[in-house]
Design a protein around this motif. Structure first.
Motif, PDB file in Angstrom:
ATOM      1  N   MET A 113     -12.762   3.136   9.875  1.00  0.00           N
ATOM      2  CA  MET A 113     -12.206   4.459  10.448  1.00  0.00           C
ATOM      3  C   MET A 113     -12.986   5.344  10.616  1.00  0.00           C
ATOM      4  SD  MET A 113      -9.135   5.738  10.946  1.00  0.00           S
ATOM      5  CE  MET A 113      -9.318   7.386  11.355  1.00  0.00           C
ATOM      6  N   TRP A 114     -14.089   5.709   9.722  1.00  0.00           N
ATOM      7  CA  TRP A 114     -15.045   6.863   9.892  1.00  0.00           C
ATOM      8  C   TRP A 114     -16.441   6.535  10.237  1.00  0.00           C
ATOM      9  CZ3 TRP A 114     -12.161  10.870   9.755  1.00  0.00           C
ATOM     10  CH2 TRP A 114     -10.791  10.925   8.996  1.00  0.00           C
ATOM     11  N   PHE A 127      -9.670  -2.567  -0.674  1.00  0.00           N
ATOM     12  CA  PHE A 127      -8.688  -1.783   0.160  1.00  0.00           C
ATOM     13  C   PHE A 127      -9.409  -0.675   0.685  1.00  0.00           C
ATOM     14  CE2 PHE A 127      -5.819  -3.801  -2.978  1.00  0.00           C
ATOM     15  CZ  PHE A 127      -5.055  -4.497  -2.018  1.00  0.00           C
ATOM     16  N   PHE A 128     -10.279  -0.179   0.218  1.00  0.00           N
ATOM     17  CA  PHE A 128     -10.863   1.003   0.687  1.00  0.00           C
ATOM     18  C   PHE A 128     -12.206   0.961   1.625  1.00  0.00           C
ATOM     19  CE2 PHE A 128      -7.767   2.713  -2.163  1.00  0.00           C
ATOM     20  CZ  PHE A 128      -7.168   3.531  -1.442  1.00  0.00           C
ATOM     21  N   TYR A 154      -9.454  12.881  14.724  1.00  0.00           N
ATOM     22  CA  TYR A 154      -9.456  13.049  13.248  1.00  0.00           C
ATOM     23  C   TYR A 154     -10.619  13.869  12.743  1.00  0.00           C
ATOM     24  CZ  TYR A 154      -6.384   9.394  12.293  1.00  0.00           C
ATOM     25  OH  TYR A 154      -5.364   8.378  12.132  1.00  0.00           O
ATOM     26  N   TYR A 210      -7.554  18.327   8.591  1.00  0.00           N
ATOM     27  CA  TYR A 210      -6.827  16.777   8.928  1.00  0.00           C
ATOM     28  C   TYR A 210      -5.289  17.063   8.192  1.00  0.00           C
ATOM     29  CZ  TYR A 210      -6.547  11.884   7.976  1.00  0.00           C
ATOM     30  OH  TYR A 210      -5.906  10.470   7.801  1.00  0.00           O
ATOM     31  N   ARG A 249      -5.396  10.948   0.116  1.00  0.00           N
ATOM     32  CA  ARG A 249      -4.163  11.042   0.802  1.00  0.00           C
ATOM     33  C   ARG A 249      -3.213   9.792   0.374  1.00  0.00           C
ATOM     34  NH1 ARG A 249      -3.567  13.175   5.806  1.00  0.00           N
ATOM     35  NH2 ARG A 249      -2.561  11.397   6.572  1.00  0.00           N
ATOM     36  N   LEU A 250      -3.809   8.762  -0.245  1.00  0.00           N
ATOM     37  CA  LEU A 250      -3.111   7.557  -0.725  1.00  0.00           C
ATOM     38  C   LEU A 250      -2.748   7.880  -2.206  1.00  0.00           C
ATOM     39  CD1 LEU A 250      -4.018   6.365   2.081  1.00  0.00           C
ATOM     40  CD2 LEU A 250      -3.993   4.247   0.893  1.00  0.00           C
ATOM     41  N   TYR A 270       5.272   4.466   1.486  1.00  0.00           N
ATOM     42  CA  TYR A 270       3.896   4.981   1.927  1.00  0.00           C
ATOM     43  C   TYR A 270       3.780   6.657   1.510  1.00  0.00           C
ATOM     44  CZ  TYR A 270      -0.538   4.759   4.235  1.00  0.00           C
ATOM     45  OH  TYR A 270      -1.994   4.852   4.257  1.00  0.00           O
ATOM     46  N   VAL A 287     -10.224  12.635   1.423  1.00  0.00           N
ATOM     47  CA  VAL A 287      -9.496  11.797   2.390  1.00  0.00           C
ATOM     48  C   VAL A 287      -8.692  10.584   1.938  1.00  0.00           C
ATOM     49  CG1 VAL A 287     -10.168  10.262   4.523  1.00  0.00           C
ATOM     50  CG2 VAL A 287     -11.263  12.633   4.383  1.00  0.00           C
ATOM     51  N   LEU A 340       0.931  -1.140   0.052  1.00  0.00           N
ATOM     52  CA  LEU A 340      -0.107   0.037   0.060  1.00  0.00           C
ATOM     53  C   LEU A 340       0.943   1.172   0.006  1.00  0.00           C
ATOM     54  CD1 LEU A 340      -2.934  -0.558   2.498  1.00  0.00           C
ATOM     55  CD2 LEU A 340      -3.271  -0.140   0.027  1.00  0.00           C
ATOM     56  N   TYR A 383     -12.251  -0.497   5.163  1.00  0.00           N
ATOM     57  CA  TYR A 383     -11.217   0.101   6.354  1.00  0.00           C
ATOM     58  C   TYR A 383     -11.754   1.562   6.416  1.00  0.00           C
ATOM     59  CZ  TYR A 383      -6.669   2.200   7.768  1.00  0.00           C
ATOM     60  OH  TYR A 383      -5.648   2.758   8.291  1.00  0.00           O
ATOM     61  N   THR A 384     -12.321   2.254   5.463  1.00  0.00           N
ATOM     62  CA  THR A 384     -13.006   3.419   5.477  1.00  0.00           C
ATOM     63  C   THR A 384     -14.267   3.546   6.378  1.00  0.00           C
ATOM     64  OG1 THR A 384     -12.175   4.255   3.440  1.00  0.00           O
ATOM     65  CG2 THR A 384     -14.084   5.334   4.347  1.00  0.00           C
ATOM     66  N   ASN A 424      -1.950  -2.947   7.386  1.00  0.00           N
ATOM     67  CA  ASN A 424      -3.544  -2.438   7.243  1.00  0.00           C
ATOM     68  C   ASN A 424      -4.405  -3.550   7.256  1.00  0.00           C
ATOM     69  OD1 ASN A 424      -2.296   0.055   7.621  1.00  0.00           O
ATOM     70  ND2 ASN A 424      -3.500   0.862   5.636  1.00  0.00           N
ATOM     71  N   ARG A 470      -5.579  -1.099  11.754  1.00  0.00           N
ATOM     72  CA  ARG A 470      -4.005  -1.558  11.366  1.00  0.00           C
ATOM     73  C   ARG A 470      -3.325  -1.901  12.640  1.00  0.00           C
ATOM     74  NH1 ARG A 470      -2.187   4.681   9.994  1.00  0.00           N
ATOM     75  NH2 ARG A 470      -2.703   5.623  11.880  1.00  0.00           N
TER      76      ARG A 470
HETATM   77  N1  UDP Z   1      -7.606   4.194   3.656  1.00  0.00           N
HETATM   78  C1  UDP Z   1      -8.324   3.091   3.269  1.00  0.00           C
HETATM   79  N2  UDP Z   1      -7.523   2.039   3.344  1.00  0.00           N
HETATM   80  C2  UDP Z   1      -6.130   1.684   3.623  1.00  0.00           C
HETATM   81  C3  UDP Z   1      -5.559   2.902   4.040  1.00  0.00           C
HETATM   82  C4  UDP Z   1      -6.384   4.025   4.212  1.00  0.00           C
HETATM   83  O1  UDP Z   1      -9.298   3.148   3.126  1.00  0.00           O
HETATM   84  O2  UDP Z   1      -5.735   0.727   3.876  1.00  0.00           O
HETATM   85  C5  UDP Z   1      -8.293   5.501   3.498  1.00  0.00           C
HETATM   86  C6  UDP Z   1      -9.051   5.670   4.892  1.00  0.00           C
HETATM   87  O3  UDP Z   1     -10.470   6.282   4.576  1.00  0.00           O
HETATM   88  C7  UDP Z   1      -8.102   6.467   5.662  1.00  0.00           C
HETATM   89  C8  UDP Z   1      -7.734   7.202   4.344  1.00  0.00           C
HETATM   90  O4  UDP Z   1      -7.421   6.456   3.479  1.00  0.00           O
HETATM   91  O5  UDP Z   1      -8.840   7.340   6.684  1.00  0.00           O
HETATM   92  C9  UDP Z   1      -6.573   8.117   4.654  1.00  0.00           C
HETATM   93  O6  UDP Z   1      -5.407   6.996   5.078  1.00  0.00           O
HETATM   94  P1  UDP Z   1      -4.016   7.458   6.005  1.00  0.00           P
HETATM   95  O7  UDP Z   1      -3.099   6.316   5.901  1.00  0.00           O
HETATM   96  O8  UDP Z   1      -3.521   8.523   5.586  1.00  0.00           O
HETATM   97  O9  UDP Z   1      -4.539   7.848   7.422  1.00  0.00           O
HETATM   98  P2  UDP Z   1      -3.963   8.291   8.665  1.00  0.00           P
HETATM   99  O10 UDP Z   1      -2.294   7.445   8.764  1.00  0.00           O
HETATM  100  O11 UDP Z   1      -3.998   9.641   8.814  1.00  0.00           O
HETATM  101  O12 UDP Z   1      -4.714   7.553   9.917  1.00  0.00           O
END
Ligand code: UDP
Length: 389
Positions: A159-160, A151-152, A327, A365, A174-175, A185, A171, A97, A155-156, A281, A290
């Protein structure tokens, strides 16, 4: 108006940089923080295993900003560290990733070898959407449904607590997306470093100035402002205004630490795969996003105990975690951002007395380098407006 003393609320990166820059001009600066320690969410400490852990989750410094780099080098010795992350796939395999050529091969079973082949593959699976309105549409238009939902999506949600459809695309942007084999990364930032002696020592050094006084375990109270000529506050802006425009939501994290024998280091992905990745992750629908293996970060073993520490992160609402705000939430409908703007308008009226700084003050953020940059620019602007610069 003569400025003599300034109150800085919060001893995190934003507060520390403000305090230092102001003290350098001869002002007396009082820093207060509600917590027992400085360094805000960048705080790190050595745990019982003799391993340094970052109490509020892994902080990896990366920047492309030379001004910020010059600044941080003044206050700590930094060592290169290239962060590499792997995603644990349902098969048990690990894939790089951000998504790159090898990630796509691992998921699809294809044997792509060139950037052109990756681009052609992604073009064939992506969904043409001219103006993506949210994270789901953005990702579908870039990587297609399969990679997005693997992948998203889970996790999303973890996370959210938002579906990708309800999330602002910024958001997930960022990747970055790699068409080659590069598996770092933060591929777009030339400089990736860690402070040799930790972030707490680094922030301590920024605050180490004869013009700065620090009071820990000291909560902000409005009456304190009367004792100072100005206040820079990394307070949550909604809290300062007693939530009169409603609450600005945050996600928080519960950290689950685990201690293991160093030789066995038997985390699912660590021991079995013999990897040297410090963060993995999780793509599954469980509660954790993660896991960090702290001993894999350079200079994080200060005492050899033959034990190592792993930390899993379980995101939650900040109200369920003692109002620990980590966040700011960027929803696709822009509702929280619009709410913040109402608070910003209130703050604009109070600009003779107070300025809001940092992640909670500006409800953004921000990465560490962005906080430092925002703080350096903010103080310069404030001083020049008052003919003090
Ligand atoms: N994200 C995801 N899968 C992953 C990594 C990131 O869906 O494996 C999405 C998720 O919404 C996350 C955002 O991308 O909040 C930003 O990821 P980042 O790793 O930058 O988050 P941080 O390290 O700031 O927590």
């Amino acid at each position: 108006m003569v400025y003599r003393s300034v109150l800085v609320v919060g001893a995190g990166l934003a507060g520390a940089v403000h305090a230092r820059q102001l003290a350098e001009t001869g002002l007396h600066v009082q820093v207060i923080d509600a917590r027992l320690h400085i360094a805000g969410n960048a705080y790190d400490e050595t745990g019982p295993d003799g391993i340094r852990i970052h109490r509020y989750g892994p902080h990896l410094f990366h920047t492309a900003n030379t001004r910020v780099l010059d600044y941080v080098r003044r206050y700590a010795t930094w060592e290169p560290y290239t962060h590499r992350v792997r995603a644990l796939l349902p098969s048990g395999a690990l894939a790089p990733l951000p998504i790159n050529l090898d990630t796509i091969n691992a998921v699809t079973g294809l044997r792509l070898e060139t950037e052109a082949q990756v681009r052609a593959h992604l073009a064939s699976v992506s969904v043409p959407i001219a103006e993506p309105a949210n994270a789901a549409e953005y990702l579908a238009s870039k990587i297609g449904i399969q990679l997005r939902d693997l992948f998203f999506r889970p996790y999303t949600k973890k996370m959210w607590n938002l579906d990708l459809e309800d999330m602002d695309a910024a958001v997930v942007k960022r990747l970055p997306l790699r068409y080659d084999r590069l598996d770092t990364y933060f591929p777009e930032d030339q400089t990736q470093i860690l402070p040799r002696d930790g972030y707490t020592a680094f922030v301590g050094e920024i605050l180490n100035h004869s013009g700065i006084e620090i009071a820990l375990e000291t909560r902000f109270e409005h009456r304190l402002m009367r004792e100072f000529d100005f206040c820079f506050a990394s307070l949550p802006i909604d809290e300062y205004y007693e939530f009169r425009e409603g609450e600005l939501p945050y996600r928080s994290i519960r950290f689950h630490h685990r201690s293991e024998n160093r030789d066995a280091a038997g985390s699912v992905w660590g021991g079995l795969h013999g990897t040297d990745f410090s963060v993995v992750n999780f793509t599954d629908g469980g509660p954790y996003t993660r896991e960090t293996a702290w001993h894999r970060l350079p200079n994080h073993t200060s005492r050899e105990t033959r034990r190592v520490t792993f930390t899993r992160e379980e995101p939650c609402d900040y109200r369920a975690n003692n109002y620990e705000r980590y966040y700011p939430v960027r929803s696709a409908d822009g509702a929280n951002a619009a709410n913040y703007e109402r608070y910003r308008a209130l703050a604009e009226r109070d600009r003779e007395h107070i300025a809001f700084i940092g992640r909670c003050g500006t409800y953004r953020y921000l990465d560490m380098d962005q906080v430092i940059n925002q703080s350096l620019m903010g103080v310069t602007h404030w001083l020049s407006e008052r003919g003090l610069g």
